[in-house]
Every structure is written in structure tokens, then in C-alpha cells.
Design an enzyme around this catalytic site. Structure first.
Site, PDB file in Angstrom:
ATOM      1  N   ASP A 119      11.028  -1.139  -4.857  1.00 21.37           N
ATOM      2  CA  ASP A 119      10.193  -0.449  -3.883  1.00 21.37           C
ATOM      3  C   ASP A 119      10.684   1.003  -3.824  1.00 21.37           C
ATOM      4  O   ASP A 119      11.719   1.360  -4.400  1.00 21.37           O
ATOM      5  CB  ASP A 119      10.309  -1.145  -2.523  1.00 21.37           C
ATOM      6  N   HIS A 156      10.643   0.389   5.543  1.00 19.78           N
ATOM      7  CA  HIS A 156      10.297   1.810   5.475  1.00 19.78           C
ATOM      8  C   HIS A 156      11.084   2.596   6.522  1.00 19.78           C
ATOM      9  O   HIS A 156      11.373   3.782   6.335  1.00 19.78           O
ATOM     10  CB  HIS A 156       8.806   2.025   5.743  1.00 19.78           C
ATOM     11  N   ARG A 173      -1.135  -8.682   4.908  1.00 22.12           N
ATOM     12  CA  ARG A 173      -0.990  -8.389   3.479  1.00 22.12           C
ATOM     13  C   ARG A 173      -0.618  -9.654   2.702  1.00 22.12           C
ATOM     14  O   ARG A 173      -0.706  -9.664   1.467  1.00 22.12           O
ATOM     15  CB  ARG A 173       0.073  -7.320   3.279  1.00 22.12           C
ATOM     16  N   LYS A 207       5.192  -8.798  -5.202  1.00 23.65           N
ATOM     17  CA  LYS A 207       6.176  -8.116  -4.355  1.00 23.65           C
ATOM     18  C   LYS A 207       6.276  -8.813  -3.001  1.00 23.65           C
ATOM     19  O   LYS A 207       5.349  -9.539  -2.623  1.00 23.65           O
ATOM     20  CB  LYS A 207       5.793  -6.641  -4.200  1.00 23.65           C
ATOM     21  N   HIS A 208       7.424  -8.703  -2.311  1.00 25.46           N
ATOM     22  CA  HIS A 208       8.646  -7.924  -2.498  1.00 25.46           C
ATOM     23  C   HIS A 208       9.791  -8.926  -2.589  1.00 25.46           C
ATOM     24  O   HIS A 208      10.170  -9.509  -1.572  1.00 25.46           O
ATOM     25  CB  HIS A 208       8.868  -6.979  -1.326  1.00 25.46           C
TER      26      HIS A 208
END
Length: 494
Positions: free
Chosen positions: A267, A196, A153, A183-184
Site C-alpha cells: 500500500d 492512512h 469495500r 488487497k490488503h
């Protein structure tokens, strides 16, 4: 119904304008593809700042356009956003999203103009659907080999390279009238934990962290209108709280040192790094007090959003959350909505060839293996991330699209009986050429074990990578459909 006609209900009865300001600070997820739930309508009517769409809200392009029209009919200045990174990280596959390879492949291709064409395609598609907030690009640097969440990513490990591509992405998105979001902050690339799933900690020193700030500094200089915080603890910056809840990081570092005055969004609060330790409701209150302007509650259960809203209203009523902090945050959200809430107009077409070109240039950046036809393709990859879209892409499908004589086996997740899987693969392959593809095998030892067992029996097999490069003869740098197609073309000599 207008806010002035609405009588707020909840844990605190506040002046209508302050109630509206508090609602501006919320972004909500919801369920369904047809119609807006009544509870969400009431939130929008009271001033809800934005909604975030996911695969669960998408059936096809026309349906998404109807949904965004319906949302804006409730209140025209509602911001409608989506995660839209490319490379398989997105939620609009069934709505015809352009095939774009993702950031790492763009960094390997190393052509900012090509990155801009890819970003323009994604943003043009969003605008055509009535979506004007893109929670992309990723500004994190991928430099920790065991980082489980950033990886392909990211544009790469080099701050200067990442900054170059971030500027191109942000400018192209802006030209479409779509708000981008770096981000982040201040970077998730130095952790071994996915926030997460748990508390992520980056133990590096203040000096070591400086390189991670450079892409964000470049994004601010490029005029990025939004930045998203990381649920990561940086002991060198704030030993107590993750960045999302830290005044030192959001205020001192981002607002003052980097001089960012756009919208700072968190987030998703239901991520376990926040939810397990603080709870979503307390997380919303603390994040706003620390300097965030909007908090995202991405789960479709509106009772979670309501609990966060009530915690904010209660904190305002008791004085725990200063009124001026919420008014400041809401003011930034209003300015963002003035620029981006309403689509700029009929979206012009976009370059559908940019993504395939970028993916091919990345895969072909280094010499590849000799071409094989009629191969048996073994595709080993982990289960899809629950928070990120997976459109069902696999390497065998893309190889068969260019070589119908190919066969293969896809193994998604660790099998219960690896030796039986290996035996079945070898029987199916017979004497055909064998291709063994793994995705970030260093993070998933079961892939390494199956690959080693296959190579011990078939040392002639071609080994390739579909995540970050790990010594294979070729690499796709991601598992988006266009990444895998570019790798398939190299494997088959197309």
C-alpha cells in the site's frame, strides 16, 4: 534513451542492470493531466516499474488515453495502474467509469455471475483507457463493527462468500488483459484504525486470523497476479512490524504457506502507519528486504519517490539490501509487465446494465419501506476520505432524478451548530414526508444525534442507511451513484 546508455546518479553508482532492477521495484504517483513531468520521464527511462493514476490525473477519457500513450512511448513495458473498486471508490468518474455498486452490495446480491459482469465493465473501461493494472478487488473481511476503512469495500464478513466473489472478479478482469490485485494482505477488516491516519493493530489470535486468510487463499488459487500488503500490525504474527515490513508475514505466510509467486505490492508508503514511524524512504528499503516486489509512493511529489529510490540504491550499494532480493523482485515485475503492460487490443464494449442491476438487487434483497413522493430528504454523511475518490454523489440528487418534487438537505461532516441544522431541516420539510439517511452513524455520533433529534420531532420519518446496515428501513450498502439511485427508486416506488 535506453538504460544501457544511461549513467545512473544518486547515492550509489551500481551496475546498470541492478540500477534498472531497483527502479522496477517502484510505483510512482505524479501530478497533472497533460504531459509527463521531466523527472518522471527520467525515472521511467531508468526502469520505473509503474505509475499510479488518481483523480488529479483525469479530466476525460480522451485525455487519459493520450496520457497513457505518452507514458508508454517513453517505455512500452511501464505498468499503468489505478484504484478501481467500484461503489464510488475509483478515480475515473470524469472519464466515464461504469456505474458499479461496490463489493458489499455485490455480496448482498449474491450472484457471482453478476459480480463478474460488473468486474468486466470496470476492466473493459480500464483497457479502453490504456490502463492495465487495477488495484482491486478488496479481499478484506468486514467483521469489526468499528472498522473505519474497509466496510462496504468488502464483499462481506463470510470467507466463503468473499472467496466466491473474488474468484469471479479476478477471472473477469483477467479476460480483459488487466491485472487484478487482491488487497490488503493479510486483512484490514479487524482493526479500529485506518492505516492512512495511524498505526492500525489487529489484536486477534493466530487462530482467529485464519478466516481472514481464506479470501486471499482463494485469490491465489484463482491466479491473481498481484497482492497488496496491509500497513497493519498483527501481534500474533509479528509483534514488531506491520505486514508491509514483515518477513514473517510476507515471506513465511504469503510466499510459503499460501504459495503466492506473483507480484507483492505495498500500500502507499506515505500513509501514516508507515510514514510517521519509519519514514517513506526507510519503509521502501525495509519492505523490499521483507519480500515486497514493488512499493507504491502515491503522493504527486516526486521528491518523495526519489528519496525512496535513493534509499534503495544506497542500501544496495552498502549491502544492507541484498542484490539477489532486488533482482528477484524485479524479475517478478518484468514477468507481470510481459503479460499486462501493453493493452491487449481494442477493448470491446461492456455491459452498462450490470451495475444498476446489482445495486437494485442488493437494495431490494429485503422488504423496503412504503414509497413516498415529494419527500424532504436529509442526507447525513462524513466528509469524503482524502485518499479515495468522491464524485460528489448524494442521495437527494438521485431522489430528485426520479421524483422532481422532492426537496432535501445534505450535511457533509459534523456541523458547528447541530440544533440549528435540525431546526432548519424541520422548517424546510414542513408537512412533507421526511427521509433521514445516515452513513455509518455508529462511527460518527454527530449523525446519530441529528437523526435522534429529527425522529423525536418527526417519528413518522423514514430512516435509511447508506453505508453498512444499521437498522434503517432500507440500505444502499455504499455511496456510489448507482447505490444511491437504487435506494432512491425504492424510496419513491419507481
Amino acid at each position: 534513451m535506453t538504460n544501457s546508455a544511461h549513467s545512473p546518479t544518486g547515492p550509489a553508482v551500481l551496475p546498470v542492470d541492478l540500477d534498472e532492477a531497483a527502479h522496477r521495484c517502484l510505483v510512482a504517483g505524479f501530478d497533472g493531466t497533460a504531459g509527463v513531468p521531466d523527472e518522471l520521464k527520467r525515472l521511467v527511462d531508468r526502469g520505473l516499474g509503474g505509475v499510479i493514476l488518481f483523480t488529479r490525473n483525469v479530466r476525460d477519457a480522451e485525455q487519459v488515453r493520450r496520457l497513457t500513450d505518452e507514458l508508454r512511448a517513453i517505455r512500452p513495458d511501464l505498468l499503468v495502474g489505478v484504484d478501481n473498486e467500484g461503489g464510488g471508490i475509483g478515480h475515473l468518474v470524469s472519464a466515464g467509469a461504469p456505474d458499479v455498486p461496490g463489493a458489499f452490495a455485490l455480496g448482498v446480491a449474491e450472484d457471482p455471475a453478476l459480480t463478474a459482469r460488473c468486474a468486466d465493465a470496470l476492466a473493459g473501461h480500464l483497457a479502453s483507457l490504456g490502463i492495465t493494472v487495477s488495484y482491486a478487488p478488496v479481499a478484506d473481511l468486514q467483521h469489526h463493527p468499528r472498522n473505519p476503512i474497509v466496510r462496504t469495500r468488502s464483499f462481506g464478513a463470510e470467507p466463503v462468500l468473499a472467496a466466491r466473489h473474488l474468484r469471479a472478479w479476478i477471472a473477469a478482469t483477467e479476460r480483459r488483459g488487466v491485472a487484478s490485485c487482491a488487497k490488503h494482505f493479510p486483512g484490514h477488516g479487524g482493526t479500529e484504525t485506518d492505516s492512512h491516519h495511524g498505526v492500525a493493530v489487529d489484536p486477534r489470535s493466530h487462530d482467529e486470523l485464519r478466516s481472514d486468510l481464506e479470501p486471499f487463499r482463494a485469490a491465489v488459487a484463482a491466479g491473481v497476479p498481484m497482492i497488496m500488503s496491509a500497513h497493519v500490525v498483527f501481534p500474533a504474527l509479528d509483534p514488531e512490524r506491520p505486514a508491509t515490513l514483515s518477513r514473517r508475514i510476507l515471506g513465511d505466510l504469503l510466499r510459503h504457506e499460501l504459495d503466492f509467486d506473483g507480484v507483492l505490492v505495498t500500500d502507499a508508503l506515505e500513509m501514516r502507519a508507515i510514514a510517521d514511524r519509519y519514514g517513506e524512504a526507510a519503509g521502501a528499503r525495509i519492505a523490499l528486504a521483507a519480500g515486497a516486489d514493488q512499493v507504491i509512493v502515491a503522493v504527486p511529489h516526486l521528491e518523495v519517490t526519489l528519496a525512496c529510490r535513493d534509499a534503495v540504491l544506497g542500501a544496495l550499494g552498502s549491502g544492507v539490501l541484498p542484490e539477489e532480493r532486488v533482482r528477484e523482485a524485479a524479475g517478478r515485475v518484468r514477468r507481470l509487465a510481459e503479460r499486462y503492460a501493453v493493452p491487449a487490443g481494442e477493448a470491446a464494449g461492456w455491459d452498462t446494465g450490470a451495475g444498476p442491476e446489482a445495486a437494485r438487487r442488493a437494495v431490494r434483497a429485503l422488504p423496503g419501506p412504503p414509497a413516498v413522493r415529494g419527500a424532504h430528504v436529509v442526507d447525513l454523511f462524513p466528509p469524503p476520505h482524502p485518499a479515495l475518490n468522491w464524485g460528489g454523489e448524494d442521495l437527494l440528487t438521485e431522489v430528485r432524478a426520479v421524483d422532481p418534487t422532492a426537496t432535501g438537505t445534505a450535511v457533509t461532516g459534523e456541523p458547528a451548530d447541530p440544533p440549528a441544522v435540525v431546526a432548519r431541516i424541520l422548517r424546510a420539510a414542513g408537512g412533507a414526508p421526511l427521509v433521514v439517511a445516515t452513513c455509518d452513524a455508529g462511527l460518527y455520533p454527530w449523525q446519530e444525534r441529528i437523526r435522534a433529534a429529527l425522529l423525536s420531532r418527526r417519528p413518522d420519518a423514514v430512516r435509511v442507511d447508506t453505508g453498512l446496515p444499521e437498522g434503517g428501513a432500507a440500505c444502499s450498502y455504499g455511496r456510489g451513484r448507482v447505490n444511491l439511485r437504487a435506494l432512491a427508486e425504492v424510496l419513491t416506488g419507481v
